[in-house]
Design an enzyme around this catalytic site. Structure first.
Site, PDB file in Angstrom:
ATOM      1  N   ARG A   1     -24.009  40.942  13.957  1.00 46.47           N
ATOM      2  CA  ARG A   1     -23.236  40.395  15.082  1.00 46.47           C
ATOM      3  C   ARG A   1     -24.093  40.164  16.329  1.00 46.47           C
ATOM      4  NH1 ARG A   1     -20.650  40.125  11.250  1.00 46.47           N
ATOM      5  NH2 ARG A   1     -18.502  40.762  10.839  1.00 46.47           N
TER       6      ARG A   1
ATOM      7  N   HIS B   1     -20.828  42.042   0.575  1.00 40.45           N
ATOM      8  CA  HIS B   1     -19.828  40.989   0.777  1.00 40.45           C
ATOM      9  C   HIS B   1     -19.057  41.233   2.081  1.00 40.45           C
ATOM     10  CE1 HIS B   1     -18.545  37.825  -2.225  1.00 40.45           C
ATOM     11  NE2 HIS B   1     -17.642  37.594  -1.288  1.00 40.45           N
TER      12      HIS B   1
ATOM     13  N   SER C   1     -26.279  43.016   0.023  1.00 41.42           N
ATOM     14  CA  SER C   1     -24.992  42.607   0.616  1.00 41.42           C
ATOM     15  C   SER C   1     -23.878  43.396  -0.042  1.00 41.42           C
ATOM     16  CB  SER C   1     -24.771  41.105   0.358  1.00 41.42           C
ATOM     17  OG  SER C   1     -23.448  40.718   0.685  1.00 41.42           O
TER      18      SER C   1
ATOM     19  N   THR D   1     -24.049  34.925  -6.827  1.00 42.56           N
ATOM     20  CA  THR D   1     -23.317  36.066  -6.267  1.00 42.56           C
ATOM     21  C   THR D   1     -22.741  36.901  -7.411  1.00 42.56           C
ATOM     22  OG1 THR D   1     -22.792  34.902  -4.245  1.00 42.56           O
ATOM     23  CG2 THR D   1     -21.389  36.774  -4.790  1.00 42.56           C
TER      24      THR D   1
ATOM     25  N   GLY E   1     -22.010  35.821   8.225  1.00 48.00           N
ATOM     26  CA  GLY E   1     -20.767  35.473   7.548  1.00 48.00           C
ATOM     27  C   GLY E   1     -19.630  35.139   8.510  1.00 48.00           C
TER      28      GLY E   1
ATOM     29  N   LYS F   1     -27.297  37.764  -5.167  1.00 44.18           N
ATOM     30  CA  LYS F   1     -26.599  38.244  -3.952  1.00 44.18           C
ATOM     31  C   LYS F   1     -25.576  39.318  -4.314  1.00 44.18           C
ATOM     32  CE  LYS F   1     -23.784  36.533  -0.070  1.00 44.18           C
ATOM     33  NZ  LYS F   1     -22.389  36.870  -0.329  1.00 44.18           N
TER      34      LYS F   1
ATOM     35  N   SER G   1     -21.030  27.533  -0.501  1.00 48.73           N
ATOM     36  CA  SER G   1     -20.305  28.309  -1.518  1.00 48.73           C
ATOM     37  C   SER G   1     -19.845  27.425  -2.678  1.00 48.73           C
ATOM     38  CB  SER G   1     -19.072  28.947  -0.863  1.00 48.73           C
ATOM     39  OG  SER G   1     -18.197  29.450  -1.848  1.00 48.73           O
TER      40      SER G   1
ATOM     41  N   ARG H   1      -7.183  43.318  -0.957  1.00 48.22           N
ATOM     42  CA  ARG H   1      -7.179  43.052   0.487  1.00 48.22           C
ATOM     43  C   ARG H   1      -5.741  43.051   1.016  1.00 48.22           C
ATOM     44  NH1 ARG H   1     -11.864  39.499  -0.654  1.00 48.22           N
ATOM     45  NH2 ARG H   1     -10.630  37.630  -0.348  1.00 48.22           N
TER      46      ARG H   1
ATOM     47  N   TYR I   1     -21.062  30.852  -8.199  1.00 51.58           N
ATOM     48  CA  TYR I   1     -20.215  31.800  -8.930  1.00 51.58           C
ATOM     49  C   TYR I   1     -20.243  31.336 -10.371  1.00 51.58           C
ATOM     50  CZ  TYR I   1     -18.016  34.230  -4.957  1.00 51.58           C
ATOM     51  OH  TYR I   1     -17.770  35.011  -3.860  1.00 51.58           O
TER      52      TYR I   1
END
Ligand SMILES: Cc1cc2nc3c(=O)[nH]c(=O)nc-3n(C[C@H](O)[C@H](O)[C@H](O)COP(=O)(O)O)c2cc1C
Length: 362
Positions: free
Chosen positions: A289, A254, A252, A162, A308, A230, A112, A171, A136
């Site tokens: 998963r 995210h 994606s 991204t 992720g 992305k 990242s 959040r 980014y």
């Protein structure tokens, strides 16, 4: 040295243990979702709803395997570690530990922009790793270009732009827990973070300095490395990106962390694959998963997937050893799924491997 707790044998086990070992605010940040977590839940729900078609008495399986090649790079399985900010939140080794684990399992690693270790140190830690750099775009093109050049010089083999997070998601779990970056964990590759200063709205603060299609055109001219976009969730955006010369699309949302009330990524994947054709590399993430999830994504058009949160959880529980174990679990699960569905290679995995109630062929 970290050890793997007794009984940990699935990614869900790592998640449960991570919740126990991490400070509550850190857990809120790592596991967090946008708003009500609807997209986060839907990512899982829609993967779970897809059923597999078992095949029996299959021939010529002894030489089977789940290797995949992306942009000329050979991987033990169709998987990369997703770009994840601030990995030192989970473990003192941070990105340096994760890349070692990825290299040991021969899967890809994407660093990242918001890494908590210098991108050059991460590259030196595992010189043979398949390593990509997630970009980014910065408010100034000059700073953006500096990052690209540093990544090129350090031997990163692809640039992942991204595009789905020009602003942070809303959040609430993080807000309630009062999360902030602890002392010693910061985005060391950015000399100065973009200022949030001017303006009192999302638009005046952030959108004025966000990347746009012209930025992508410009970036394409700056580097010869494979360029991937992305965060693509629409057919139109995918087609436009391919027309501008990107080499890959990453479907994606995210992991449900930015815009809530979106479809699951697995719902939009088939249409995006159909729209960009066979020549474009299509990757997939958000909700992986199990090895069977990787199988489902490939059956519906992905060439490979990104993992992720689970990486963070494994890193928190057992350091680099935990990450290597988590990646190996996925590979074993993918191989088991392939063997039972009659697929000796990743190329054999098609939509016909999914259960279709009305199909007459089975
Ligand atoms: C804590 C955290 C940090 C992340 N940081 C980044 C990042 O810096 N850049 C990026 O492109 N995506 C970032 N992502 C998104 C991941 O790359 C990936 O798209 C997502 O986690 C996939 O969903 P999953 O967690 O269900 O596997 C982050 C995700 C999490 C959970």
């Amino acid at each position: 040295m970290s050890t793997i707790p007794v009984g940990v044998c699935s990614l869900a086990d790592y998640e449960q243990h991570a919740k126990e070992v991490l400070p509550a605010p850190t857990w809120a940040y790592l596991s967090g979702t946008a708003m009500d977590g609807l997209t986060y839940q839907r990512n899982r729900q829609k993967l779970d709803e897809i059923l597999l078609q078992q095949r029996v008495l299959c021939e010529d399986m002894a030489k089977g395997g789940c290797q995949q090649t992306l942009f000329g790079q050979h991987l033990a399985m169709p998987l990369l570690v997703a770009p994840l900010a601030y990995q030192k939140l989970a473990h003192p080794t941070g990105e340096l530990g994760t890349i070692q684990a990825a290299a040991a399992q021969n899967v890809g690693f994407c660093l990242s922009t918001l890494a908590s270790a210098p991108l050059e140190h991460v590259a030196q830690m595992s010189p043979d790793a398949t390593r990509w750099f997630q970009l980014y775009c910065q408010p100034s093109r000059e700073t953006t270009l500096q990052l690209v050049r540093r990544a090129e010089q350090a031997g990163y083999q692809a640039i992942v732009v991204t595009a789905d997070a020009p602003i942070n998601g809303v959040r609430n779990a993080e807000q309630r827990a009062g999360f902030s970056l602890p002392e010693g964990v910061r985005a060391v590759n950015l000399e100065s973070l973009p200022s949030a200063a001017q303006g009192d709205s999302v638009f005046s603060c952030w959108m004025g300095q966000a990347a746009d299609w012209q930025t992508l055109v410009w970036l394409r001219e700056q580097t010869n490395l494979p360029l991937l976009l992305k965060g693509v969730m629409s057919v139109q955006d995918a087609q436009r990106a391919v027309a501008l010369g990107v080499d890959g699309i990453i479907v994606s949302n995210h992991g449900g962390r930015v815009l809530d009330s979106q479809p699951a990524t697995i719902e939009v994947l088939p249409a995006i694959r159909a729209a960009v054709g066979k020549e474009t590399t299509v990757l997939f993430d958000s909700g992986i998963r199990r090895g069977s999830d990787i199988f489902k994504a490939i059956a519906l058009g992905a060439d490979a997937v990104l993992l992720g949160r689970s990486v963070f959880y494994a890193l928190a529980v057992a350091g680099p050893l935990g990450v290597a174990h988590c990646l190996r679990i996925l590979r074993d699960e993918l191989e088991a799924t392939m063997a039972l569905c009659g697929c000796a290679s990743v190329q054999d995995i098609t939509s016909e491997c999914l259960y279709q109630p009305n199909a007459s062929t089975f």
